[in-house]
Write a protein that holds these residues in place. Structure first.
Motif, PDB file in Angstrom:
ATOM      1  N   ARG A 165      37.358  31.679  38.779  1.00  0.00           N
ATOM      2  CA  ARG A 165      37.552  32.850  37.914  1.00  0.00           C
ATOM      3  C   ARG A 165      38.943  32.875  37.303  1.00  0.00           C
ATOM      4  O   ARG A 165      39.108  33.116  36.106  1.00  0.00           O
ATOM      5  N   LYS A 225      32.167  37.896  35.708  1.00  0.00           N
ATOM      6  CA  LYS A 225      31.888  38.019  37.139  1.00  0.00           C
ATOM      7  C   LYS A 225      31.294  36.763  37.747  1.00  0.00           C
ATOM      8  O   LYS A 225      30.993  36.744  38.920  1.00  0.00           O
ATOM      9  N   ASP A 275      25.132  38.260  43.197  1.00  0.00           N
ATOM     10  CA  ASP A 275      25.151  39.606  43.753  1.00  0.00           C
ATOM     11  C   ASP A 275      23.856  39.926  44.492  1.00  0.00           C
ATOM     12  O   ASP A 275      23.494  41.072  44.629  1.00  0.00           O
ATOM     13  N   SER A 325      27.361  46.255  39.614  1.00  0.00           N
ATOM     14  CA  SER A 325      27.699  44.872  39.921  1.00  0.00           C
ATOM     15  C   SER A 325      27.349  43.927  38.787  1.00  0.00           C
ATOM     16  O   SER A 325      27.540  42.740  38.916  1.00  0.00           O
TER      17      SER A 325
END
Length: 131
Positions: A12, A74, A101, A109
């Motif tokens: 990330r 994400k 998730d 989320s």
């Protein structure tokens, strides 16, 4: 465990998930158009109809690219140099995000639920909003 979380963090932060490349692909043409439009405001040549059409087309492309970039925020999946972030189908993006998730998937989320597809720009809409 801990190593997996560290690897996800590195992906990330480094932008290997496609976010960095997506942002760079937006910055250069936006800067070019910004300079061109600034020149017009300072008395330079006005944009031709073809240039307006190209700008409109670019705005549509940029809005779709931003949706794709936001959907990558994400994710921890590495996008290789050969892959183009702007061509990854949204359904794959949703699958990737859901798998990350999977134990607590909800609207908070998933940035996909917060990022609607952009409205399509048309020359008529642009010209009508100028009036």
């Amino acid at each position: 465990g801990k190593e997996e979380l560290m690897q996800q963090f590195v992906v990330r932060v480094s932008g290997e998930n496609g976010v960095a490349r997506g942002i760079i692909s937006l910055v250069n043409p936006i800067e070019t158009w910004g300079n061109r439009l600034m020149a017009v405001t300072k008395g330079g040549d006005l944009l031709s109809d073809a240039e307006w059409a190209k700008l409109l087309s670019n705005l549509q492309e940029w809005s779709h690219t931003m949706v794709k970039v936001l959907s990558r925020l994400k994710t921890c999946v590495v996008i290789s140099e050969e892959d183009d972030i702007t061509t990854i189908p949204p359904s794959i993006m949703e699958d990737v995000m859901m798998s990350e998730d999977d134990d607590s998937y909800n609207s908070e989320s998933s940035i996909m639920s917060e990022t609607p597809e952009p409205d399509y720009l048309t020359l008529d809409r642009v010209l009508n909003s100028v009036d």
